[in-house]
Design a protein around this motif. Structure first.
Motif, short mmCIF file in Angstrom:
data_model
loop_
_atom_site.label_atom_id
_atom_site.label_comp_id
_atom_site.label_asym_id
_atom_site.label_seq_id
_atom_site.Cartn_x
_atom_site.Cartn_y
_atom_site.Cartn_z
N VAL A 105 0.45 -1.24 -0.19
CA VAL A 105 0.03 0.05 -0.07
C VAL A 105 0.69 1.34 -0.09
CG1 VAL A 105 -1.72 1.16 1.33
CG2 VAL A 105 -1.90 -1.00 1.13
N GLN A 106 1.91 1.28 0.89
CA GLN A 106 2.66 2.43 0.75
C GLN A 106 3.54 2.61 -0.43
OE1 GLN A 106 5.06 0.82 4.17
NE2 GLN A 106 4.16 2.56 5.68
N SER A 107 4.03 1.62 -0.98
CA SER A 107 4.61 1.73 -2.41
C SER A 107 3.83 2.06 -3.44
CB SER A 107 5.17 0.53 -2.96
OG SER A 107 5.62 0.55 -4.05
N ARG A 108 2.40 1.63 -3.78
CA ARG A 108 1.43 2.15 -4.56
C ARG A 108 1.02 3.45 -4.29
NH1 ARG A 108 -2.82 -2.92 -4.48
NH2 ARG A 108 -1.21 -4.50 -5.27
N LEU A 109 0.91 4.12 -2.98
CA LEU A 109 0.78 5.48 -2.74
C LEU A 109 1.86 6.39 -3.13
CD1 LEU A 109 -1.49 7.34 -1.74
CD2 LEU A 109 -0.43 7.02 0.51
N HIS A 110 2.94 5.81 -2.72
CA HIS A 110 4.34 6.50 -3.17
C HIS A 110 4.19 6.94 -4.49
CE1 HIS A 110 8.25 8.08 -3.36
NE2 HIS A 110 8.66 7.14 -4.19
N TYR A 111 4.07 5.82 -5.54
CA TYR A 111 4.44 5.79 -6.78
C TYR A 111 3.16 6.67 -7.66
CZ TYR A 111 8.61 3.26 -6.67
OH TYR A 111 10.09 2.95 -6.28
N ALA A 112 1.86 6.54 -6.86
CA ALA A 112 0.81 7.22 -7.41
C ALA A 112 0.91 8.67 -7.28
CB ALA A 112 -0.48 6.74 -6.82
N LEU A 113 1.31 9.04 -5.98
CA LEU A 113 1.61 10.48 -5.71
C LEU A 113 2.65 11.23 -6.46
CD1 LEU A 113 1.07 10.54 -1.97
CD2 LEU A 113 -0.52 11.23 -3.76
N ARG A 114 3.78 10.35 -6.93
CA ARG A 114 4.78 10.66 -7.68
C ARG A 114 4.32 10.96 -9.15
NH1 ARG A 114 10.17 7.14 -8.52
NH2 ARG A 114 10.47 7.97 -6.57
N ALA A 115 3.48 9.94 -9.77
CA ALA A 115 2.87 10.07 -11.19
C ALA A 115 1.82 11.29 -11.10
CB ALA A 115 2.12 8.74 -11.23
N LEU A 116 1.10 11.56 -10.13
CA LEU A 116 0.35 12.72 -10.29
C LEU A 116 1.15 14.04 -10.13
CD1 LEU A 116 -2.45 11.55 -7.52
CD2 LEU A 116 -2.72 11.84 -10.02
N ARG A 117 2.04 14.12 -9.17
CA ARG A 117 3.21 15.30 -9.17
C ARG A 117 3.76 15.47 -10.70
NH1 ARG A 117 5.67 14.03 -5.01
NH2 ARG A 117 7.17 13.04 -6.03
N ASP A 118 4.16 14.59 -11.18
CA ASP A 118 4.75 14.54 -12.43
C ASP A 118 3.71 14.76 -13.56
OD1 ASP A 118 6.95 13.70 -11.33
OD2 ASP A 118 7.01 11.65 -12.16
N GLU A 119 2.65 14.31 -13.62
CA GLU A 119 1.67 14.74 -14.53
C GLU A 119 1.10 16.15 -14.32
OE1 GLU A 119 -0.87 14.23 -17.73
OE2 GLU A 119 0.89 13.33 -17.22
N ALA A 120 0.83 16.64 -13.19
CA ALA A 120 0.52 18.41 -12.82
C ALA A 120 1.69 18.98 -13.21
CB ALA A 120 0.59 18.23 -11.27
N ASN A 121 2.85 18.70 -13.24
CA ASN A 121 3.97 19.50 -13.61
C ASN A 121 4.14 19.58 -15.24
OD1 ASN A 121 4.93 20.27 -10.98
ND2 ASN A 121 6.42 18.30 -11.08
N ARG A 122 3.85 18.26 -15.62
CA ARG A 122 3.91 18.44 -17.40
C ARG A 122 2.76 19.19 -17.86
NH1 ARG A 122 1.11 16.54 -21.12
NH2 ARG A 122 -0.23 15.02 -20.17
#
Length: 181
Positions: free
Chosen positions: A151-168
């Motif tokens: 769960v921690q891993s999925r949440l970490h990578y999900a938040l990273r993906a959301l942050r990267d997409e927001a920046n893009r």
């Protein structure tokens, strides 16, 4: 008449009684995860059917809500996975039917929800349970039947993906602000 009330107090709680208590929340959770009202209705119906069939395996009626959430999340995850393999064709304007979808309208208003498309079904489920249902990471692990570290891993990578997409998206739209941790 008093005998009827006495009998009503001792009758066992049925699947229908328990399901009615969680139905509204289940529909909202499915709508958030799937982003579509019609699909949310279908997912809740599928979950109710699966729950009805497996009700005899529920040992503790006090744990009905997390048990049913797990069934619902699995149904939604299956639908999200199937959706990835489905090719969607746009209808021409003559055939288009315009229906107001409450989930799409609410999701369109929220910037974070616009970014959810970049997440895998498993990541989307974890984000939905964490931030929409406000479950702890351990509760999410219990609902999904996976280790806490997963769960921690999925949440970490999900938040990273959301942050990267927001920046893009911000760069694409010419905005200079970058989303940071």
């Amino acid at each position: 008449m008093e005998a009827a009330f006495a009998l009503a107090d001792v009758r066992p709680v049925t699947f229908v009684d328990l399901a009615e208590r969680v139905l509204d929340d289940a529909y909202r959770l499915a709508g958030y995860l799937l982003g579509d009202a019609t699909e949310a209705e279908d997912a809740v119906q599928d979950a109710l059917t699966r729950g009805w069939q497996a009700y005899s395996t529920l040992r503790d009626q006090d744990r009905f809500e997390p048990w049913f959430d797990r069934i619902l999340v699995n149904v939604c995850r299956d639908r999200l996975r199937k959706r990835r393999g489905t090719r969607i064709e746009e209808l021409n304007d003559e055939l288009a039917v315009y229906v107001e979808d409450p989930f799409r309208a609410s999701l369109a208003r929220n910037e974070i929800d616009k970014l959810m498309h970049v997440l895998s079904p498993d990541q989307r489920v974890v984000v939905g349970l964490r931030f929409w249902r406000d479950l702890s990471l351990q509760q999410i692990a219990d609902v999904l039947g996976v280790p806490l570290g997963t769960v921690q891993s999925r949440l970490h990578y999900a938040l990273r993906a959301l942050r990267d997409e927001a920046n893009r998206t911000a760069r694409t739209n010419g905005l200079s602000a970058e989303v940071r941790r």
